[in-house]
Design a protein around this motif. Structure first.
Motif, mmCIF file in Angstrom:
data_model
loop_
_atom_site.group_PDB
_atom_site.id
_atom_site.type_symbol
_atom_site.label_atom_id
_atom_site.label_comp_id
_atom_site.label_asym_id
_atom_site.label_seq_id
_atom_site.Cartn_x
_atom_site.Cartn_y
_atom_site.Cartn_z
ATOM 1 N N THR A 275 58.724 33.680 18.182
ATOM 2 C CA THR A 275 58.640 32.404 18.907
ATOM 3 C C THR A 275 60.035 31.834 19.149
ATOM 4 O OG1 THR A 275 56.452 31.874 18.015
ATOM 5 C CG2 THR A 275 57.793 30.032 18.785
ATOM 6 N N PHE A 276 60.873 31.841 18.111
ATOM 7 C CA PHE A 276 62.235 31.320 18.231
ATOM 8 C C PHE A 276 63.034 32.076 19.289
ATOM 9 C CE2 PHE A 276 66.659 32.205 16.884
ATOM 10 C CZ PHE A 276 67.219 30.956 17.133
ATOM 11 N N LEU A 277 63.003 33.409 19.240
ATOM 12 C CA LEU A 277 63.780 34.196 20.192
ATOM 13 C C LEU A 277 63.296 33.977 21.620
ATOM 14 C CD1 LEU A 277 64.391 37.590 18.361
ATOM 15 C CD2 LEU A 277 66.119 35.981 19.175
ATOM 16 N N ASP A 278 61.985 33.878 21.796
ATOM 17 C CA ASP A 278 61.447 33.611 23.126
ATOM 18 C C ASP A 278 61.965 32.277 23.655
ATOM 19 O OD1 ASP A 278 59.530 33.997 25.364
ATOM 20 O OD2 ASP A 278 58.530 32.273 24.461
ATOM 21 N N ALA A 279 61.951 31.257 22.790
ATOM 22 C CA ALA A 279 62.427 29.933 23.205
ATOM 23 C C ALA A 279 63.923 29.930 23.481
ATOM 24 C CB ALA A 279 62.077 28.901 22.126
ATOM 25 N N LEU A 280 64.685 30.590 22.604
ATOM 26 C CA LEU A 280 66.140 30.613 22.759
ATOM 27 C C LEU A 280 66.552 31.274 24.059
ATOM 28 C CD1 LEU A 280 69.001 30.185 21.593
ATOM 29 C CD2 LEU A 280 68.766 32.425 20.465
ATOM 30 N N LEU A 281 66.028 32.457 24.323
ATOM 31 C CA LEU A 281 66.454 33.210 25.513
ATOM 32 C C LEU A 281 65.852 32.660 26.804
ATOM 33 C CD1 LEU A 281 68.403 35.717 25.594
ATOM 34 C CD2 LEU A 281 67.610 35.052 23.329
ATOM 35 N N ASN A 282 64.850 31.790 26.687
ATOM 36 C CA ASN A 282 64.275 31.182 27.885
ATOM 37 C C ASN A 282 64.832 29.795 28.153
ATOM 38 O OD1 ASN A 282 61.960 32.735 29.353
ATOM 39 N ND2 ASN A 282 61.712 33.207 27.186
ATOM 40 N N GLY A 283 65.866 29.401 27.397
ATOM 41 C CA GLY A 283 66.549 28.157 27.694
ATOM 42 C C GLY A 283 65.897 26.906 27.149
ATOM 43 N N ASP A 284 64.997 27.053 26.170
ATOM 44 C CA ASP A 284 64.343 25.877 25.599
ATOM 45 C C ASP A 284 65.206 25.170 24.558
ATOM 46 O OD1 ASP A 284 62.124 26.428 27.126
ATOM 47 O OD2 ASP A 284 61.067 27.489 25.533
ATOM 48 N N LEU A 285 66.231 25.847 24.057
ATOM 49 C CA LEU A 285 67.069 25.269 23.007
ATOM 50 C C LEU A 285 68.495 24.994 23.459
ATOM 51 C CD1 LEU A 285 65.868 27.515 20.029
ATOM 52 C CD2 LEU A 285 65.269 25.123 20.439
ATOM 53 N N LEU A 286 68.956 25.718 24.469
ATOM 54 C CA LEU A 286 70.329 25.588 24.951
ATOM 55 C C LEU A 286 70.352 25.573 26.474
ATOM 56 C CD1 LEU A 286 72.124 28.169 22.608
ATOM 57 C CD2 LEU A 286 72.237 25.676 22.412
ATOM 58 N N THR A 287 71.388 24.983 27.031
ATOM 59 C CA THR A 287 71.592 25.059 28.478
ATOM 60 C C THR A 287 72.015 26.475 28.851
ATOM 61 O OG1 THR A 287 73.933 24.466 28.314
ATOM 62 C CG2 THR A 287 72.339 22.655 28.520
ATOM 63 N N ASP A 288 71.903 26.807 30.110
ATOM 64 C CA ASP A 288 72.280 28.152 30.565
ATOM 65 C C ASP A 288 73.739 28.498 30.240
ATOM 66 O OD1 ASP A 288 69.743 28.624 31.456
ATOM 67 O OD2 ASP A 288 70.185 28.217 33.571
ATOM 68 N N PRO A 289 74.699 27.580 30.480
ATOM 69 C CA PRO A 289 76.091 27.920 30.143
ATOM 70 C C PRO A 289 76.285 28.216 28.655
ATOM 71 C CG PRO A 289 76.051 26.059 31.645
ATOM 72 C CD PRO A 289 74.635 26.287 31.214
ATOM 73 N N SER A 290 75.623 27.451 27.795
ATOM 74 C CA SER A 290 75.750 27.697 26.356
ATOM 75 C C SER A 290 75.128 29.032 25.982
ATOM 76 C CB SER A 290 75.070 26.580 25.556
ATOM 77 O OG SER A 290 75.769 25.364 25.692
ATOM 78 N N LEU A 291 73.978 29.335 26.568
ATOM 79 C CA LEU A 291 73.318 30.604 26.279
ATOM 80 C C LEU A 291 74.167 31.779 26.753
ATOM 81 C CD1 LEU A 291 70.813 31.971 25.125
ATOM 82 C CD2 LEU A 291 69.725 31.721 27.376
ATOM 83 N N GLU A 292 74.813 31.629 27.881
ATOM 84 C CA GLU A 292 75.677 32.705 28.361
ATOM 85 C C GLU A 292 76.858 32.915 27.414
ATOM 86 O OE1 GLU A 292 75.093 34.922 30.786
ATOM 87 O OE2 GLU A 292 73.142 33.922 30.683
ATOM 88 N N GLN A 293 77.407 31.828 26.874
ATOM 89 C CA GLN A 293 78.472 31.967 25.880
ATOM 90 C C GLN A 293 77.966 32.697 24.636
ATOM 91 O OE1 GLN A 293 81.479 28.783 25.101
ATOM 92 N NE2 GLN A 293 79.996 27.491 26.190
ATOM 93 N N MET A 294 76.774 32.351 24.224
ATOM 94 C CA MET A 294 76.190 32.969 23.035
ATOM 95 C C MET A 294 76.019 34.479 23.225
ATOM 96 S SD MET A 294 72.757 31.575 21.129
ATOM 97 C CE MET A 294 72.570 31.703 19.353
ATOM 98 N N LYS A 295 75.724 34.896 24.447
ATOM 99 C CA LYS A 295 75.471 36.315 24.735
ATOM 100 C C LYS A 295 76.727 37.091 25.097
ATOM 101 C CE LYS A 295 71.998 36.930 27.573
ATOM 102 N NZ LYS A 295 71.114 36.692 28.739
#
Length: 406
Positions: A275-295
């Motif tokens: 559930t957490f990974l689905d939410a994280l990678l679908n942008g429910d926890l971070l904005t797109d720019p932050s998620l791109e930095q994370m990846k």
């Protein structure tokens, strides 16, 4: 915030017993587009010589779980997707997410020196707190040595006198600097212990409270909690952790979680982590720019900001590997709704390495039934299992000293 899915299709479970312990196998009808998950769970448990194994697969439409063996030696307790598990370094994804949220709130600059926030904490031979940034700590490029060496994990004094996060930081900093900040990737649990202290400084909350408020409650993760120093008992139905191979097993479920701190003290479950990974990678926890930095992976390291990259034949998957004494786990997602959690509750002392079976399960869940696993994923898992075995061997040698006073 989009709420995560919780959909379960439970396979029929059939128990049989043998030897002195109830060893359970299970039969389930898997999604015809996927490999038989039950057979894979059984294969992993057999290869690992494990007491129990669970495989939880989210294919984007439903969540299925496959339990093999038992969560508790001597009992007929088939592993379930909701059974709690010490998920070790999967904790790092939660810590990183919280820090990136704080950066989005302008409470943190990822490229600022850690000395700006925690002056005087990060010091030692060749260590300069003005050059090590928060980003370096998140990506394991700080040059700080790892505090979770085999001798530390097997030190009985840390079991009798639970260490503080600051104690654990000192154990890593005593080795001095291994390289210039930003120069190379070198996995350091010391860095994430520091980041846990940073979260507490910035939020005014204990690190587990910050994770709970920002991730656990919004996503309704019912089995996820942070184990502080001295929290040796899991609260709900859970896997017990063991050293060895059945029937010669030694329970290590109560190994002191204060040793892992923010580097790996989280308790969770297969259902919660998918559930957490689905939410994280679908942008429910971070904005797109932050998620791109994370990846964004460090060159040749396949590691971003608290997030590991697995190079699958069908593309990249993101998640983390994890091991603490008695527990080995893997959580990965492709980011399009497909994710997998694999948990094994036995640390072998170098006698087994089920990397090939785990790699097959991960690849078939995320890429499809007929997709062969990549060598890089198999190596990633194998290297992690080898490290887990070396730590388990050190603990096994001292287990009477470690546990007799618990």
């Amino acid at each position: 915030m989009r709420m995560p899915r919780r959909r379960y299709q439970i396979g029929a479970l059939l128990g049989i017993t043998g030897l002195a312990v109830a060893i359970v196998t299970a039969n389930a009808v898997a999604d015809p587009t996927k490999t038989d998950g039950q057979a894979q769970a059984d294969a992993i448990r057999d290869a690992a010589k494990s007491t129990g194994t669970v495989v939880v697969v989210d294919d984007g439409e439903s969540v299925k779980h496959y339990g093999s063996g038992t969560t508790t030696f001597g009992k007929d307790d088939v592993p379930d997707a909701d059974d709690q598990f010490r998920v070790a370094s999967n904790t790092k994804m939660f810590v990183s997410t919280v820090l990136l949220q704080l950066a989005e709130e302008d409470k943190l600059d990822l490229d600022a020196p850690i000395g700006d926030y925690l002056p005087g904490l990060v010091k030692g031979e060749g260590i300069d707190e003005t050059k090590i940034t928060v980003r370096h700590l998140l990506q394991h490029t700080s040059g700080l040595a790892d505090n979770l060496t085999a001798d530390v994990i097997a030190d009985p004094r840390l079991q009798w006198n639970p260490p503080t996060p600051e104690d654990m930081v000192k154990l890593g900093l005593r080795h001095g600097s291994k390289s210039e900040p930003g120069a190379k990737f070198s996995y350091s649990n010391t860095g994430y212990t520091i980041l846990g202290i940073l979260i507490e400084k910035l939020t005014g909350q204990r690190v587990g409270e910050a994770i709970d408020e920002r991730i656990v409650k919004p996503l309704d993760l019912k089995e996820t909690s942070y184990a502080y120093a001295g929290d040796k008992e899991m609260k709900g139905p859970h896997f017990r952790g063991y050293l060895g191979v059945p029937p010669a097993l030694f329970e290590v479920s109560g190994h002191e979680p204060g040793i892992w701190a923010a580097a790996g003290a989280l308790v969770s479950s297969g259902s919660d982590l998918t559930t957490f990974l689905d939410a994280l990678l679908n942008g429910d926890l971070l904005t797109d720019p932050s998620l791109e930095q994370m990846k964004e992976s460090f060159p040749d390291a396949h590691y971003g900001l608290g997030l590991q990259e697995a190079e699958l034949p069908c593309g990249a998957a993101w998640g983390h590997t994890g091991h603490v004494i008695g527990y080995v786990s893997y959580s990965f997602t492709t980011g399009d709704g497909r994710s997998i959690f694999i948990g094994v509750n036995t640390s072998s002392t170098g006698l087994t390495n089920p990397a090939e079976e785990m790699s097959k399960a991960l690849t078939s869940a995320l890429c499809g039934e007929d997709t062969p696993p990549s060598d890089s994923v198999t190596k990633m898992i194998s290297d992690d299992l080898d490290e887990a075995a070396s730590q388990a061997e050190a603990v096994s040698d001292k287990k009477s000293k470690i546990y007799d006073k618990n």
